[in-house]
Motif scaffolding. Sequence first.
Motif, PDB file in Angstrom:
ATOM      1  N   ALA A  48      45.874  42.696 147.998  1.00 29.88           N
ATOM      2  CA  ALA A  48      45.423  42.155 149.292  1.00 29.88           C
ATOM      3  C   ALA A  48      44.612  40.881 149.102  1.00 29.88           C
ATOM      4  CB  ALA A  48      44.606  43.206 150.044  1.00 29.88           C
ATOM      5  N   LYS A  49      43.724  40.877 148.107  1.00 29.30           N
ATOM      6  CA  LYS A  49      42.901  39.683 147.880  1.00 29.30           C
ATOM      7  C   LYS A  49      43.764  38.515 147.422  1.00 29.30           C
ATOM      8  CE  LYS A  49      38.717  42.195 146.510  1.00 29.30           C
ATOM      9  NZ  LYS A  49      37.941  42.586 145.312  1.00 29.30           N
ATOM     10  N   ILE A  50      44.761  38.797 146.611  1.00 30.25           N
ATOM     11  CA  ILE A  50      45.637  37.725 146.133  1.00 30.25           C
ATOM     12  C   ILE A  50      46.444  37.142 147.293  1.00 30.25           C
ATOM     13  CG2 ILE A  50      47.659  37.232 144.688  1.00 30.25           C
ATOM     14  CD1 ILE A  50      46.444  39.294 142.666  1.00 30.25           C
ATOM     15  N   TYR A  59      46.442  33.231 148.468  1.00 29.40           N
ATOM     16  CA  TYR A  59      47.611  32.910 147.656  1.00 29.40           C
ATOM     17  C   TYR A  59      47.713  31.424 147.297  1.00 29.40           C
ATOM     18  CZ  TYR A  59      52.089  32.787 145.512  1.00 29.40           C
ATOM     19  OH  TYR A  59      53.076  32.578 144.581  1.00 29.40           O
ATOM     20  N   ASP A  60      47.296  30.555 148.216  1.00 27.99           N
ATOM     21  CA  ASP A  60      47.408  29.114 147.943  1.00 27.99           C
ATOM     22  C   ASP A  60      46.650  28.717 146.675  1.00 27.99           C
ATOM     23  OD1 ASP A  60      49.037  28.764 150.057  1.00 27.99           O
ATOM     24  OD2 ASP A  60      47.515  27.903 151.390  1.00 27.99           O
ATOM     25  N   ALA A  61      45.467  29.313 146.507  1.00 24.28           N
ATOM     26  CA  ALA A  61      44.661  28.991 145.330  1.00 24.28           C
ATOM     27  C   ALA A  61      45.377  29.391 144.047  1.00 24.28           C
ATOM     28  CB  ALA A  61      43.303  29.693 145.428  1.00 24.28           C
ATOM     29  N   LEU A  62      46.021  30.555 144.099  1.00 27.83           N
ATOM     30  CA  LEU A  62      46.752  31.019 142.916  1.00 27.83           C
ATOM     31  C   LEU A  62      48.001  30.158 142.679  1.00 27.83           C
ATOM     32  CD1 LEU A  62      46.993  34.422 141.538  1.00 27.83           C
ATOM     33  CD2 LEU A  62      49.213  33.494 142.133  1.00 27.83           C
ATOM     34  N   ARG A  63      48.680  29.851 143.777  1.00 23.87           N
ATOM     35  CA  ARG A  63      49.904  29.042 143.712  1.00 23.87           C
ATOM     36  C   ARG A  63      49.641  27.688 143.037  1.00 23.87           C
ATOM     37  NH1 ARG A  63      53.191  25.773 143.403  1.00 23.87           N
ATOM     38  NH2 ARG A  63      54.963  25.201 144.700  1.00 23.87           N
ATOM     39  N   ILE A  99      44.561  33.828 136.016  1.00 25.55           N
ATOM     40  CA  ILE A  99      44.451  32.757 137.021  1.00 25.55           C
ATOM     41  C   ILE A  99      44.016  33.302 138.380  1.00 25.55           C
ATOM     42  CG2 ILE A  99      46.102  31.227 135.867  1.00 25.55           C
ATOM     43  CD1 ILE A  99      48.197  32.171 137.942  1.00 25.55           C
ATOM     44  N   ASN A 100      43.529  34.536 138.396  1.00 25.29           N
ATOM     45  CA  ASN A 100      43.120  35.121 139.679  1.00 25.29           C
ATOM     46  C   ASN A 100      41.688  35.653 139.630  1.00 25.29           C
ATOM     47  OD1 ASN A 100      43.915  37.170 137.836  1.00 25.29           O
ATOM     48  ND2 ASN A 100      44.126  38.642 139.530  1.00 25.29           N
ATOM     49  N   PRO A 101      40.742  34.869 139.095  1.00 25.87           N
ATOM     50  CA  PRO A 101      39.390  35.422 138.995  1.00 25.87           C
ATOM     51  C   PRO A 101      38.859  35.856 140.368  1.00 25.87           C
ATOM     52  CG  PRO A 101      39.377  33.045 138.641  1.00 25.87           C
ATOM     53  CD  PRO A 101      40.804  33.481 138.640  1.00 25.87           C
ATOM     54  N   ASP A 104      60.368  29.165 143.491  1.00 26.57           N
ATOM     55  CA  ASP A 104      60.036  30.515 143.009  1.00 26.57           C
ATOM     56  C   ASP A 104      58.538  30.776 143.061  1.00 26.57           C
ATOM     57  OD1 ASP A 104      62.703  30.867 142.518  1.00 26.57           O
ATOM     58  OD2 ASP A 104      62.555  30.589 140.348  1.00 26.57           O
ATOM     59  N   LYS A 105      57.757  29.687 142.971  1.00 28.67           N
ATOM     60  CA  LYS A 105      56.298  29.852 143.001  1.00 28.67           C
ATOM     61  C   LYS A 105      55.823  30.233 144.398  1.00 28.67           C
ATOM     62  CE  LYS A 105      55.885  26.320 139.396  1.00 28.67           C
ATOM     63  NZ  LYS A 105      55.481  24.932 139.115  1.00 28.67           N
ATOM     64  N   ASP A 106      56.607  29.865 145.403  1.00 22.98           N
ATOM     65  CA  ASP A 106      56.248  30.248 146.771  1.00 22.98           C
ATOM     66  C   ASP A 106      56.648  31.690 147.077  1.00 22.98           C
ATOM     67  OD1 ASP A 106      55.280  27.643 147.305  1.00 22.98           O
ATOM     68  OD2 ASP A 106      57.334  26.955 147.641  1.00 22.98           O
ATOM     69  N   ILE A 107      57.848  32.068 146.672  1.00 21.98           N
ATOM     70  CA  ILE A 107      58.301  33.418 147.036  1.00 21.98           C
ATOM     71  C   ILE A 107      57.648  34.496 146.181  1.00 21.98           C
ATOM     72  CG2 ILE A 107      60.489  32.644 148.055  1.00 21.98           C
ATOM     73  CD1 ILE A 107      61.929  33.550 145.515  1.00 21.98           C
ATOM     74  N   LEU A 108      56.962  34.095 145.128  1.00 23.29           N
ATOM     75  CA  LEU A 108      56.216  35.080 144.325  1.00 23.29           C
ATOM     76  C   LEU A 108      55.276  35.924 145.192  1.00 23.29           C
ATOM     77  CD1 LEU A 108      55.018  36.285 141.663  1.00 23.29           C
ATOM     78  CD2 LEU A 108      53.565  34.242 141.535  1.00 23.29           C
ATOM     79  N   ILE A 109      54.782  35.336 146.283  1.00 23.66           N
ATOM     80  CA  ILE A 109      53.872  36.100 147.148  1.00 23.66           C
ATOM     81  C   ILE A 109      54.518  37.415 147.615  1.00 23.66           C
ATOM     82  CG2 ILE A 109      54.534  34.955 149.318  1.00 23.66           C
ATOM     83  CD1 ILE A 109      51.557  35.095 150.140  1.00 23.66           C
ATOM     84  N   LYS A 110      55.844  37.436 147.692  1.00 24.87           N
ATOM     85  CA  LYS A 110      56.538  38.661 148.128  1.00 24.87           C
ATOM     86  C   LYS A 110      56.268  39.825 147.176  1.00 24.87           C
ATOM     87  CE  LYS A 110      58.936  36.713 151.510  1.00 24.87           C
ATOM     88  NZ  LYS A 110      58.812  37.115 152.920  1.00 24.87           N
TER      89      LYS A 110
END
Length: 268
Positions: free
Chosen positions: A254-256, A260-264, A246-248, A188-194
Amino acid sequence: MDFKLFGKVIIRSELEVKTGMRIGGTTGGLKIGGLDLNVITDPLGRPYIPGSSLKGKLRALIERTEAANNPNFWNEPETKPEKHLCQDEASYSRCPVCKIWGILGKEGFGVPTLTRLIVRDSYLDSSSITEEMKQNLELDWTEVKSETAINRITGTALHKSLRQVERVPAGAKFKDVELIYNVYEDADKDILIKVFQAMELLEQDYLGGMGSRGYGRITFKNVEVFWNTKKDYEDGNIDLKPERAINPGLDTPAKIIANYDALRQKLV
Ligand SMILES: [Zn+2]
């Protein structure tokens, strides 16, 4: 397989209206204030964005991109608008759309079909409607535009087709846009990018009705992402202070997506 909640990702944002936006309300057949098409309002009479409208639009947009990669994605390609709902466990097990947005009304796959995403209603930041803007509004919080219905074949205006259309003016902001994403399994942590991809797609599309006339362009601003584990909930250690985001530095969809890997990696 035993499904239990690992934690919740909470995405908070402001939503700014860039061109007049119309999310329809119901008049119950009555014209309110002479309007033919009114916007949906909260009990205080201010426009708001129902979570179901935002969630449904995000789903429709991500479905379109999924369909571009998979010709069998639509259940009934002849029908418009196209709809997708997994029909069996095998396709569900690899379908981020049904896992995230849910599969209500379908049972019997033999696996739990849990909806990951919840979208809250968001309310008008009334201070975003400035005194200067108010001078140009026909109603307290909204503007009224006359629109003609167009004959789709000839492209000409239909006889006596002028309608009074209410819309939220450009510059209006909705605060406390909140998307809650339940994490039940590691994937679920991977598909969150969707979810972020759908938000970005929405910025290139429109929210509400009459998008083909340029209505409903929006942008997400000051996006904040929080991660609360199951233990955080058990300990009552939930707070959404900006320093816990967690997204400073990554305050737009678009930036996230680009990072995305950093946030993941923070979802542990
Ligand atoms: Zn599906």
